[in-house]
Design an enzyme around this catalytic site. Structure first.
Site, short mmCIF file in Angstrom:
data_model
loop_
_atom_site.label_atom_id
_atom_site.label_comp_id
_atom_site.label_asym_id
_atom_site.label_seq_id
_atom_site.Cartn_x
_atom_site.Cartn_y
_atom_site.Cartn_z
N HIS A 41 3.93 6.73 5.79
CA HIS A 41 2.76 7.45 6.31
C HIS A 41 1.93 6.67 7.33
O HIS A 41 1.21 7.26 8.14
CB HIS A 41 1.86 7.95 5.17
CG HIS A 41 1.01 6.89 4.53
ND1 HIS A 41 1.43 6.14 3.45
CD2 HIS A 41 -0.25 6.48 4.81
CE1 HIS A 41 0.46 5.31 3.09
NE2 HIS A 41 -0.56 5.49 3.91
N ASP A 99 -2.98 8.55 -0.94
CA ASP A 99 -3.33 7.46 -0.01
C ASP A 99 -4.81 7.08 -0.16
O ASP A 99 -5.17 5.91 -0.30
CB ASP A 99 -3.03 7.93 1.42
CG ASP A 99 -3.53 6.97 2.49
OD1 ASP A 99 -3.40 5.75 2.30
OD2 ASP A 99 -4.06 7.45 3.52
N HIS A 138 0.82 -1.22 0.00
CA HIS A 138 0.00 0.00 0.00
C HIS A 138 0.85 1.27 0.00
O HIS A 138 0.70 2.12 -0.90
CB HIS A 138 -0.96 -0.02 1.19
CG HIS A 138 -1.64 1.30 1.44
ND1 HIS A 138 -2.46 1.90 0.51
CD2 HIS A 138 -1.58 2.14 2.51
CE1 HIS A 138 -2.90 3.06 1.00
NE2 HIS A 138 -2.38 3.23 2.20
N GLU A 172 1.02 5.42 12.99
CA GLU A 172 -0.35 5.04 13.37
C GLU A 172 -0.51 3.54 13.57
O GLU A 172 -1.18 3.08 14.50
CB GLU A 172 -1.30 5.52 12.27
CG GLU A 172 -2.77 5.40 12.63
CD GLU A 172 -3.63 5.90 11.48
OE1 GLU A 172 -4.69 5.29 11.28
OE2 GLU A 172 -3.23 6.85 10.79
N ASP A 173 0.12 2.74 12.69
CA ASP A 173 -0.14 1.30 12.67
C ASP A 173 0.98 0.44 13.28
O ASP A 173 0.76 -0.73 13.56
CB ASP A 173 -0.38 0.81 11.23
CG ASP A 173 -1.68 1.35 10.66
OD1 ASP A 173 -2.50 1.84 11.45
OD2 ASP A 173 -1.87 1.28 9.43
N ASP A 232 -24.93 15.33 -23.91
CA ASP A 232 -23.56 15.87 -23.87
C ASP A 232 -22.64 15.04 -22.98
O ASP A 232 -22.02 15.55 -22.05
CB ASP A 232 -23.57 17.33 -23.44
CG ASP A 232 -24.28 17.54 -22.11
OD1 ASP A 232 -25.04 16.63 -21.71
OD2 ASP A 232 -24.09 18.59 -21.47
#
Length: 729
Positions: free
Chosen positions: A87, A154, A63, A91-92, A274
């Site tokens: 990134h 992301d 990812h 957090e993870d 259109d």
């Protein structure tokens, strides 16, 4: 060798191959000295995410690699690519910001921190968490625009791979994306990302409609190929005849914009003609207008469908000429005409800064517009009470539809569609907004709620005595206006509550102290250190007393203890005087509707301030005595109070009109009226009014005036549950 091992080897090879592709793409434009930073970021991220897999079963590192690869298309610099690879590490994987700063420098660490969500346990609801995370990201984005560029890459990759998620999570992420991230992409000019995010959201929010429309467009593509080819040939020939060097591209509208048009105009797919547009790219600005003339000479323009975004660019820096023509067989043809530099900005927006470092003036202007927007966002953040309110204000300003209006001196202001003179006033200056009382649109007086149209010239009329009206919140369209109005009203309510709190505290101090005294600054400082929340001032404590969040007796006793004063016994303070100018800090109970002249009692309600009841109101018997306090009327100036009355009258023609006239004669206002049969058996009706009167004497005059009417049986204050016996008639 087992299948598990084979799969593991395949994934390792896949990751290695993707990493090599990323470095190859970066090598094409990144300085050789910066390439090691990208390689180190990849190695660190791969090790940090070791053992983590995505819902699809792929290693998690695929990812961040994919996000970084998307960014190479926008020529993102090495720091941005390193941040993309890292990134999710904070957090993870629990990597500390200090670790990233030590390994990759403060720039990369700040970018990653701006992209990391806050601790989820801090917030009670998903909505609050979402809003707080968005606010954190916006503040980081204002410092460094690369934060939002990486975030959009992301989100784009997450949306592309959303199929592996549960349906409820897919819908939640898609809704958040179409509400926030797609409009942000549009606002900073990343149009390709904007269109792709819209289509991906449409696919997950309305899967059946998406599939049906997708098939219909695929079928129509074959049917209309010949027509599109014919139009392109005609456009090319006309430009050659006019000696204009240009390239023409046909483009198909994205699925979501077609769906949105069908929804907005209630059309079936066959009625949306259109779905194809044409883009003409020329060498310079004069050629844009020459090409426009050539297009209009070839096919007739549709009136009202021409927009000049070159003379007046969109707020995100977008520039083009837009026109819609009557094509062959009555088919409407949308044509966009622009220069190559304008095309770069139209497709990449603020990212064109990295993609096309040509020093082009239009690219610099796009950067300036984005910077100006970010400053406005910071201003909204400073004026918003909480994250949810801030997010609401930002969402308002993310809508792409705009209206262009002029000041009396010819300056152009860009406002959201549906804006009014109040929005215009706040766009000029906050003080102008606060003080506006009227407006002239195209030199004619117009109501403040009038929606503005493109090209309107607006002049705002102000007075120094004027102040924002809460009713403006029902029609303003811009986040700036909404934020400033709310902020002003909050500060007003806060001041009113603080003044009331000061009076309540003085009364409590008088009741508890053995002598007359006032609380000095040193005592307040001691109180704030020991009992108040961090950062609170004495005015904050007074405001909390005024709204009932704190009890005045409790605060007073603590202040007196800190001052070294003895607490008296059976010392009574005078009543709190109700002056009528307290605003929202003092409210009048709907159960008994007290008015001046009535004996009254006060009740401290948490979060609502001081509630005034009539002294004989049955509700008081159910309220703790500790929350009640003595109050008296001391009106600074006359004002009107609401009070219900009931009139019993004979059901005759003109009865209601006669009573209403009697009320008006007595100089009272009618707020509402309700009429019903009185069930007396004598053809009587019961009319319930809510009136506005000054005091009990004024009410007595009104009731006497009503009672004099020939059709009236009885007129009383309050609501009659049973009709009274009739009098002779």
């Amino acid at each position: 060798m087992s299948s598990d091992v084979n799969e593991r080897i395949d994934y390792d090879a896949l990751v290695a191959n993707e990493a090599a592709q990323l470095l190859s793409a970066a090598r094409a434009y990144v300085k050789p000295d910066d390439l090691p930073l990208i390689r180190q970021a990849f190695d660190f991220s791969r090790d940090a995410h070791e053992g983590q897999v995505r819902k699809s079963g792929e290693p998690y590192i695929t990812h961040p690699l994919a996000v970084a690869h998307i960014l190479t298309d926008w020529k993102m610099d090495a720091h941005g690519l390193a941040a993309a690879l890292l990134h999710d590490t904070m957090e993870d994987t629990g990597v500390a910001k200090s670790t990233l700063e030590e390994r990759f420098g403060s720039v990369v660490a700040e970018l990653v921190d701006g992209l990391s969500k806050l601790e989820r346990l801090e917030y009670q609801t998903k909505e609050t968490a979402q809003a707080e995370n968005f606010r954190k990201m916006v503040l980081a984005m204002a410092k460094d625009i690369r934060v939002i560029i990486v975030k959009l890459a992301d989100r784009l990759h997450n949306m592309r791979t959303l199929d592996a998620m549960r349906e409820d999570k897919r819908r939640r992420i898609a809704q958040e994306t179409i509400d926030i991230y797609a409009p942000v992409a549009n606002r900073i000019g990343l149009n390709k990302v904007y269109r792709e995010l819209q289509d991906l959201c449409f696919k997950h929010l309305h899967p059946n409609r998406y599939q049906v429309l997708h098939k219909a467009i695929r079928a129509a593509r074959g049917n209309r190929r010949e027509l599109v080819s014919k139009i392109m040939q005609a456009l090319s020939q006309k430009l050659v005849q006019a000696n204009i060097e240009a390239s023409i591209k046909g483009r198909e509208k994205n699925l979501y914009s077609i769906y949105h048009k069908m929804q907005e105009k209630q059309l079936s797919f066959s009625e949306v003609l259109d779905i194809y547009g044409f883009r003409v790219i020329v060498n310079d600005i004069p050629s844009c207008y020459l090409a426009l003339g050539a297009m209009h000479a070839l096919y007739k323009p549709i009136p009202g469908k021409f927009k000049d975004y070159i003379a007046i660019p969109k707020s995100n820096g977008y520039q083009s000429l837009h026109t819609t023509l009557f094509g062959p067989y009555g088919t409407p043809i949308e044509v966009q005409i622009r220069t190559l530099d304008m095309h770069h900005i139209a497709e990449a927006g603020v990212a064109s800064h990295w993609m096309y470092k040509s020093g082009d003036e239009s690219i610099d202007k796009a950067q300036q517009r984005t910077h100006q927007w970010l400053q406005e966002i910071l201003e909204l953040q400073a004026g918003s009470g909480d994250a949810i309110e801030f997010l609401e204000h930002v969402k308002v300003d993310l809508f792409p539809d705009e209206v262009y209006v002029f000041t009396p001196k010819g300056r152009i202001l860009v406002l959201p569609q549906g804006s009014t003179p109040v929005d215009f006033a706040y766009a000029v200056h906050t003080d102008i907004g606060h003080r506006c009382i009227a407006a002239k649109i195209n030199h004619e007086l117009a109501p403040l709620r009038t929606p503005l149209k493109n090209g309107d010239q607006v002049e705002v009329i102000t007075t120094t005595q004027s102040k924002p009206n809460p009713a403006w919140l029902s029609f303003v369209a811009s986040g700036r206006a909404r934020s400033h109005i709310r902020n002003y009203l909050k500060s007003l309510e806060r001041d009113e509550a603080a003044h009331l709190g000061e009076r309540l505290l003085k009364q409590a101090v008088q009741a508890l102290a053995t002598r007359s005294l006032s609380v000095d600054a040193d005592t307040w400082q001691a109180y704030l250190r020991e009992f108040a929340e961090k950062g609170q001032k004495s005015s904050d404590v007074l405001m909390e007393i005024g709204i009932g969040k704190q009890l005045p007796m409790v605060v007073a006793s603590r202040l007196l203890e800190l001052a070294g004063e003895a607490l008296g016994e059976d010392v009574r303070a005078g009543p709190v005087m109700i002056r009528g100018n307290e605003g929202a800090a003092v409210q009048f109970a709907a159960c008994c509707n007290p008015i001046p002249g009535d004996r009254i009692a006060g009740v401290i309600n948490k979060g609502q301030g001081l509630m005034i009841h009539a002294h004989d109101c049955p509700t008081l018997g159910r309220i703790d005595h500790d929350r009640q306090l003595e109050v008296e009327w001391d009106l600074v100036e006359p004002r009107l109070f609401g009070v219900p009355i009931t009139v019993l009258a004979y059901s005759e023609r003109g009865a209601l009109a006669a009573v209403a006239a009697a009320i008006t004669e007595a100089h009272a206002n009618i707020e509402s009226v309700d009429m019903q049969n009185a069930h007396t058996g004598e053809g009587a009706i019961q009319i319930r009014f809510r009136l506005q009167v000054e005091n009990i004497l004024h009410l007595a005059d009104v009731l006497a005036n009503i009672q004099e009417q020939p059709t009236v049986v009885r007129a009383v204050r309050g609501i009659l549950s049973e009709p009274a016996a009739s009098k002779g008639h």
